[in-house]
Design a protein around this motif. Structure first.
Motif, PDB file in Angstrom:
ATOM      1  N   GLU A  70       0.858  -1.191   0.000  1.00 30.17           N
ATOM      2  CA  GLU A  70       0.000   0.000   0.000  1.00 30.17           C
ATOM      3  C   GLU A  70       0.889   1.234   0.000  1.00 30.17           C
ATOM      4  O   GLU A  70       2.024   1.167   0.472  1.00 30.17           O
ATOM      5  CB  GLU A  70      -0.824   0.036   1.286  1.00 30.17           C
ATOM      6  CG  GLU A  70      -2.081  -0.774   1.242  1.00 30.17           C
ATOM      7  CD  GLU A  70      -2.818  -0.622   2.559  1.00 30.17           C
ATOM      8  OE1 GLU A  70      -3.820   0.094   2.582  1.00 30.17           O
ATOM      9  OE2 GLU A  70      -2.330  -1.179   3.554  1.00 30.17           O
ATOM     10  N   GLU A  87      -1.678  -2.388  -4.098  1.00 30.47           N
ATOM     11  CA  GLU A  87      -3.113  -2.651  -4.064  1.00 30.47           C
ATOM     12  C   GLU A  87      -3.906  -1.446  -4.517  1.00 30.47           C
ATOM     13  O   GLU A  87      -4.926  -1.567  -5.162  1.00 30.47           O
ATOM     14  CB  GLU A  87      -3.512  -3.014  -2.629  1.00 30.47           C
ATOM     15  CG  GLU A  87      -3.809  -4.484  -2.525  1.00 30.47           C
ATOM     16  CD  GLU A  87      -4.282  -4.851  -1.135  1.00 30.47           C
ATOM     17  OE1 GLU A  87      -4.545  -6.013  -0.955  1.00 30.47           O
ATOM     18  OE2 GLU A  87      -4.377  -3.975  -0.258  1.00 30.47           O
ATOM     19  N   ASP A  88      -3.405  -0.277  -4.178  1.00 27.51           N
ATOM     20  CA  ASP A  88      -4.131   0.939  -4.530  1.00 27.51           C
ATOM     21  C   ASP A  88      -3.759   1.381  -5.942  1.00 27.51           C
ATOM     22  O   ASP A  88      -2.958   0.758  -6.609  1.00 27.51           O
ATOM     23  CB  ASP A  88      -3.811   2.048  -3.514  1.00 27.51           C
ATOM     24  CG  ASP A  88      -2.324   2.124  -3.243  1.00 27.51           C
ATOM     25  OD1 ASP A  88      -1.564   2.069  -4.219  1.00 27.51           O
ATOM     26  OD2 ASP A  88      -1.924   2.199  -2.053  1.00 27.51           O
TER      27      ASP A  88
END
Lengths: 446, 946
Positions: free
Chosen positions: B160, B197-198
């Protein structure tokens, strides 16, 4: 023996800018300081720009490494400076101890007072180095090695400590490099253009093969091809360290070692001289070459060191005969004293003047003496009774030394020294004598 | 139950160790210490598992138990040397530290900062500092901070982007962030190889720093200053470039740039070119501003004018031009500084500098003249012409002398056989180190010489050499070892066994040593079924490829062994007397006379090699020595070698020796057809979706030697030789039949190649054909060993005086466009040597380069750079040869131009100019006419054709 050394400075080195004149203050520290000496030198630099460029190049050498990982580089070791006899010399090694660099500020390069003579570590920190590169030509810059105004700092107050692993390789290098220098002779002298042209022929990358300096069509160049009168340079990429100085150089002189075990490159810029010595190969440091071992075969009487200390001051030319005469030593015994003294860190070597000069390394003698593993190994062999002299006639000695699973034969005949061990077989004496030869020699001498 | 038993049981049964550790007092810890060391060793040992694979004895949980106990009991040194690093993590230490923290913990962690891997994250490290267990270490912080904004998700293993992590502690942005600029870290590569993930965009650290600077959380001024400073430090190239990119990412305003001018100038000292190239580009905008720091810039500009990067030199000259336009008072200084660009052997840069000087310089200025004069010899003709106003009165003659040819016979360095047993001992102990290529020949020769002195005392002296031979055979292969070294070591230990059989009492130490190594080999075999016993003698020695190339050496060693077995005191014939491999004919006559007197027939291969290595020297003296000492066929053969008209009789017992002698005398070289071409081939690519390999057709550029008819190739020499020596009916396998280089992947052959050349030093072309076939098929090397094979080949050729044939020419020309600079330089040196000695046809080399470049086998730039740096202006003779080379090269090239043609033509124009020549070759004129349609080449072609 502690594995780290702690530099203790009263304050950081810095270039202090002011309207009228700038001051390059170098903080100093020595663990063997005889008395509290506040300041070695205080005065004006006649060519601050050149001095700054040379000190930056020195710091580049000190920060470079040709065989270590980058993280170890972060631990910058501090160069040492020797002030006295109208000269200021800064010395340092690369981390791998394969590159030696020295900046000599000669008589005309400064205008000031040598308040005390001696050798010390000086703090080289990044902000000071960044400031150094902002020094311009024709500026007025004062240099101060140590704090002139004594009393500004009281003992143990505001001490800046920097702990780094003990620069073992450095100390060993500093005790060996002058052996190489003293056996080097000038072969070439190039003007600025020739020097620049020569450096243009340094191959890119990190060549693993040796290169040779030769003159082709009147121009100096490096070639990987060996020819009879060429100078051998291993790990040639290391030479690039002095490339930035060439653009302002008056002259470049090249001094190869007699058996090409090192090369020394001296750049002359006015009254400042930059010396760069390269070891035989990038993976070989001056520290591990065992050049000083021969000189350590005979034990050194403590009172000699005291004598030399009393007799000499920093940067003074060292004259063994004069010492013997003045101090009433036996002239026969004084033979090879220079070798012995430089092996314990008391002498440096000046190629231009072709003589040794006195400078006592700012490290404890016990540290220096404990750094020769081959000597320690030889002493161990002797202590365990593993060394035997088979015959000793005229100048021929045959010895036997117990090795692992075999008995090694050592033959000393005149200048020729041979052993059957792997180290000797591989290097044929080029990297100093092996522990077996050393043990046989020690047994004969002592 | 005692402490040790209790702990051993905990480890064995993998029980919870914490209650046990907590109750240990100082004395108990001391008691446990040695047992712990033993257990650590026991569980770390690699053992064969049930399925035949190898792994360490302990399990993960057992390591944890041991590690935690070591943390409690060990001192720093032992802990560092153990495998317990794995227990240093938050999970393990959080429970321990409140009741026990070793006094060495802080020191230990500080040392870890120097290691590649550290088991800390920034958060935990800072917790430990705040809890008083550690003191902040700047290096450690610089090392672990970059990953702090990229936490990993435990479940998905994805990352992240959390820049807000930096706000958790005030000290992070106030102080710690700046350590990233002071110490080299992996900041520049912190997000590399991470899956996020982002949807955050790459360049996260730059964005973070800019964002916090914009928000006023960190000082923008300091950020800009530190970025420049970090770019100039001795960081690695990627790191240094990243900081320069960061500086640009911060979009400094003109005012800011002016403010930081002095810092920006520091980038000129950078070891990498990017920082100063970026700054020079920025200065284009600033240079006309009244606030520009002219004097400091002029102080620093030398650094970039002599820099490696041509873009930098060009930009610097442009800036100087702009400055000269504005600051009329500085023009002279600017002109003098610009001269430094003349150091570059590049026509365009020289012209640019020359134009600037012509534009702003006063021809009468003594200082400018002086500056130009110091560079004058290095100037190309165009720049010289432009500066003619300044150079009036200069000495225009470039003095180039032709190299004096060295007397080849006086160059010969004598090789001495050991005079006494001690010298033999020292030779034996270094024979396997390849200190000299001829040590391979000297060792058997010396063994024959001293075979009658093998007393117990003397054998004892040889034991270190025997030990080295045994170790060499039984240890793993080392990087500098060749197959010949292993062959020689086996020969030596075979001789040891012979000594044991001759004199068991005196040779007892050898027997014991043999036994110990046999035992060692058996132990290895017992540990691992797949282990192949390495210990064996010379008779069964072979290389895994079964290459015939190694047969001659083995033959000679076997011949020496046979003499030793029979206790015959005769020398080998082929042992070199002069470096690197030559045999003086006088010595050969002496050796042959010994055989003649003993009535022993020399070994066929030994004699052949002695003949090909023969160095005649003083011919009349040799003829007289032959007449005096030899008779019959020996004398005829020697006199034939010496140039007289003799031929073998029908019942000759030395047919091969006559053949090689005849061949050398008639200077025949072996010719193979070759071609450089673009060929179709198919490679296999794996498709992960369908999990199958697919054939993919492709094209590649290669050099091919025609070995199609192997039988014909093997007999080619025999056919020629049969013609030369009509009386020969049938020929046994000769040294030619044994010239071969055989491998699929090069392993240690490169370490043997010189010694293979020295088997037949006068006719290296056959071996060269094999080397090109195996090692130079693609001019770009695929491995370090491939490169070494070619470098050692070129080194060997430089030591030989021979008449190069087609294969040598092909090798030299192909190496001139090789991917490796050392190889190219060697090729240039061979060209220089060949031209000096007048035995190389420069046109042929040019023709081959031209043919290679007609399919653009390699970038033409490699060749043009080589010409400028290593082949240009060597001597007048070389300049003329260079002209021939370039003429043939251009004539052979394709009608379609390729990259680098312009540079090639510029060099050609320059060479023609210094030789005062004109293009007369019709093919070149036609080619230039065709190329002349390309806009970029028009100007230079006009210069060539006048």
């Amino acid at each position: 023996m502690s594995e780290t050394i702690t530099y203790q400075y009263h304050k950081c080195s810095a270039l202090n800018r002011s309207d009228s004149s700038d001051e390059l203050f170098l903080a100093k520290y020595s663990e063997v300081q005889k008395k509290n000496v506040p300041c070695f030198f205080w005065g004006r630099l006649t060519d601050p720009y050149t001095t700054a460029r040379c000190l930056l190049t020195l710091s580049n050498v000190v920060q470079s490494s040709f065989n270590l990982s980058p993280f170890q580089l972060a631990l910058l070791k501090d160069p040492i400076v020797t002030a006295g006899n109208e000269k200021i010399r800064f010395e340092g090694f690369s981390h791998c101890a394969g590159v030696y660099a020295r900046v000599d500020i000669l008589g005309d390069g400064h205008d000031g007072e040598f308040l005390e003579s001696g050798t010390t570590n000086v703090d080289f920190n990044q902000p000071m180095l960044s400031a150094l590169s902002s020094i311009r030509k024709n500026e007025n810059v004062l240099l101060s090695i140590g704090q002139k105004e004594f009393g500004l700092h009281r003992e143990n107050e505001n001490v800046i400590e920097r702990k780094v692993p003990l620069p073992v390789k450095w100390i060993k290098g500093l005790t060996s490099v002058q052996m190489f220098l003293s056996e080097s002779e000038k072969v070439h002298s190039f003007n600025r253009l020739q020097a620049l042209q020569l450096f243009k022929t340094i191959p890119t990358g990190k060549p693993k093969t040796d290169y040779y300096l030769l003159i082709r069509g009147g121009k100096p160049m490096f070639s990987p091809v060996k020819s009879n009168d060429a100078i051998t340079v291993g790990g040639i990429h290391r030479l690039k360290l002095i490339e930035p100085l060439l653009a302002i150089a008056d002259e470049l002189k090249v001094f190869p070692h007699a058996t090409m075990q090192s090369t020394t490159w001296q750049v002359y810029i006015g009254a400042v001289r930059f010396t760069l010595s390269l070891s035989r190969d990038a993976w070989r440091g001056f520290s591990g070459e065992g050049a000083a071992l021969d000189a350590l075969v005979e034990d050194i009487p403590d009172h000699w060191i005291t004598l030399v200390d009393n007799y000499s001051y920093a940067n003074q030319e060292f004259n063994a005969t004069l010492l013997a005469v003045n101090e009433g030593l036996d002239l026969k015994k004084i033979e090879n004293i220079t070798g012995r003294l430089s092996a314990i860190g008391l002498l440096g070597y000046d190629l231009d003047e072709n003589n040794f000069f006195y400078r006592r390394l700012p490290f404890k003698l016990s540290r220096i003496m404990s750094l020769n593993p081959r000597l320690k190994d030889a002493e161990k062999l002797l202590a365990e009774g593993k060394v035997k002299i088979i015959s000793h006639q005229d100048d021929k000695v045959e010895g036997q030394v117990e090795g692992t699973g075999v008995i090694h034969t050592v033959i000393l005949e005149g200048a020729k020294e041979q052993c059957t061990c792997t180290w000797f077989s591989k290097n044929q004496g080029e990297r100093g004598i092996c522990k077996h030869i050393l043990a046989v020699k020690k047994l004969i001498v002592n | 139950m005692g402490i040790i038993e209790e702990f051993t049981s905990i480890v064995e049964k993998k029980k919870d160790v914490m209650p046990f550790l907590k109750k240990l007092d100082k004395g108990q810890k001391k008691e446990l210490y040695p047992a712990l060391k033993k257990l650590d060793k026991y569980y770390s040992e690699f053992v064969q598992q049930g399925n035949g694979s190898y792994s360490s004895r302990g399990t993960e949980s057992q390591y944890r138990i041991l590690g935690l106990a070591e943390f409690i009991c060990f001192n720093q040194k032992d802990f560092e040397q153990s495998t317990a690093l794995r227990v240093v993590n938050r999970e393990n230490l959080t429970d321990i530290l409140p009741w026990y923290c070793p006094d060495w913990f802080n020191d230990y962690v500080d040392k870890l900062a120097l290691k590649e891997f550290v088991p800390f994250d920034y958060d935990w490290y800072m917790d430990l500092i705040e809890q008083g267990y550690l003191q902040a270490n700047q290096l450690m912080i610089a090392k672990i901070l970059p990953a702090f904004i990229f936490p990993r998700q435990e479940k998905t293993w994805k990352f992240e982007y959390k820049p807000e992590n930096l706000l958790k502690r005030a000290v992070t942005l106030q102080e710690h962030i700046w350590y990233l600029f002071e110490f080299e870290s992996n900041l520049h590569a912190a997000e590399g190889y991470k899956k996020f993930e982002d949807d955050s965009a790459p360049g996260r650290w730059m964005y973070t720093l800019k964002r916090y600077a914009d928000e006023g959380k960190i000082s923008r001024e300091r950020l800009l200053k530190e970025s420049i400073s970090a770019a100039t430090k001795n960081f690695n190239q990627s790191a240094s470039n990243w900081f320069m990119d960061l500086f640009m990412f911060l979009e400094p305003t003109k005012a800011e740039l002016l403010y930081f001018q002095n810092d920006l100038l520091n980038t000129f000292n950078s070891a990498n070119s990017k920082p100063y190239n970026v700054v020079l580009k920025l200065f284009k905008e600033l240079v006309t501003d009244s606030g520009f720091v002219v004097a400091p810039f002029l102080d620093h500009v030398s650094l970039v004018l002599t820099a490696e990067s041509k873009t930098a030199v060009s930009s610097a000259l442009m800036l100087l031009d702009k400055l000269a336009k504005i600051y009329t008072g500085q023009r002279e200084q600017i002109c003098i500084l610009s001269c430094q660009a003349f150091i570059h052997q590049d026509n365009n840069l020289q012209l640019r500098a020359a134009k600037l000087i012509k534009k702003y310089g006063v021809p009468d200025s003594g200082d400018i003249k002086e500056a130009i004069q110091s560079y004058y010899d290095a100037l190309f003709s165009e720049a010289k012409n432009l500066l003619s106003d300044f150079s009036a009165g200069f000495d225009n003659r470039v003095v180039l002398t032709d190299d004096v040819l060295a007397d080849s016979s006086s160059d010969l360095v004598e090789i001495c056989l050991p005079e006494n047993f001690d010298e033999f001992v020292f030779l034996a102990s270094q024979s396997f180190d390849q200190n000299q290529t001829y040590h391979f020949d000297l060792l058997p020769a010396a063994m024959l010489k001293f075979q009658n002195e093998m007393t117990a005392d003397n054998i004892l002296k040889l034991m270190p050499a025997f030990q080295r031979a045994y170790k060499m055979i039984t240890n793993d292969w080392t990087i500098s070892m060749g197959y010949l070294d292993s062959m020689l070591a086996k020969f030596f230990i075979s001789y040891g066994q012979l000594l044991v059989s001759f004199n068991p009492i005196a040779a007892e130490p050898i027997r014991i040593m043999q036994q110990s190594f046999v035992k060692l080999e058996e132990e290895r075999k017992a540990k691992w079924d797949g282990y192949k016993i390495r210990l064996s003698g010379i008779k069964t020695w072979d290389v895994y490829t079964r290459s015939k190339g190694y047969k001659p050496h083995k033959h000679i060693l076997l011949s020496a062994f046979s003499l030793l077995e029979r206790k015959i005191s005769l020398p080998l014939l082929s042992t070199p007397t002069h470096a690197p491999c030559w045999v003086s004919i006088i010595v050969l006559i002496e050796r042959l006379s010994l055989y003649q007197r003993a009535d022993v027939m020399p070994d066929d291969m030994d004699l052949q090699i002695a003949v090909v290595r023969c160095h005649a020297g003083n011919v009349p003296a040799a003829i007289s020595a032959a007449n005096e000492n030899l008779k019959g066929e020996y004398r005829d053969l020697v006199r034939f070698i010496l140039g007289e008209d003799y031929r073998p009789q029908k019942n000759s017992r030395m047919k091969n020796a006559w053949l090689v002698a005849g061949n050398i005398k008639s200077d025949l070289s072996c010719e193979f057809a070759w071609n450089s071409l673009v060929e179709d081939y198919v490679f296999q690519e794996y498709d992960y979706k369908v999990r199958k390999y697919f054939d993919v057709p492709a094209k590649r550029k290669v050099i091919r030697i025609n070995f199609s008819d192997k039988q014909k190739k093997a007999s080619a020499f025999k056919t020629i030789l049969s013609k030369v020596l009509r009386s020969v009916e049938e020929v046994e396998p000769s040294v030619y039949d044994c010239t071969e280089l055989k491998f699929d992947y090069i392993s240690a052959e490169h370490n043997d190649i010189k010694r293979l050349f020295y088997l037949n030093p006068r006719q290296p072309d056959i071996l060269i054909a094999h080397i090109i076939h195996k090692g130079l098929r693609y001019v770009d090397f695929s491995s370090e060993n491939d490169k070494k094979l070619i470098i050692y080949t070129l080194e060997a050729l430089l030591t030989l005086n021979y008449h190069p044939g087609t294969m040598s020419d092909l090798l030299i020309a192909s190496c001139m466009i090789s991917s490796d600079r050392t190889v190219r330089t060697y090729a240039a040196e061979l060209w220089i040597k060949g031209i000096t000695e007048e035995n190389l046809d420069s046109s042929t080399i040019g023709k081959i380069v031209g043919k290679h470049e007609s399919i653009e086998l390699a970038p033409l730039k490699r060749f043009t750079d080589l010409v400028i740096s290593n082949m240009f202006q060597i001597s007048q003779k070389h300049n003329r040869a260079l002209e021939n080379l370039l003429t043939s090269c251009i004539a052979e090239m394709n009608d379609t131009t390729i990259n680098g043609c312009k540079k090639l033509l510029e060099i050609y124009a320059e060479v023609l100019s210094i030789n005062n020549s004109k293009v007369e070759d019709d093919r070149v004129i036609r080619k230039l006419n065709t190329w002349g349609t390309a806009e970029a080449l028009k100007k230079v072609i006009k210069r060539i054709t006048g």
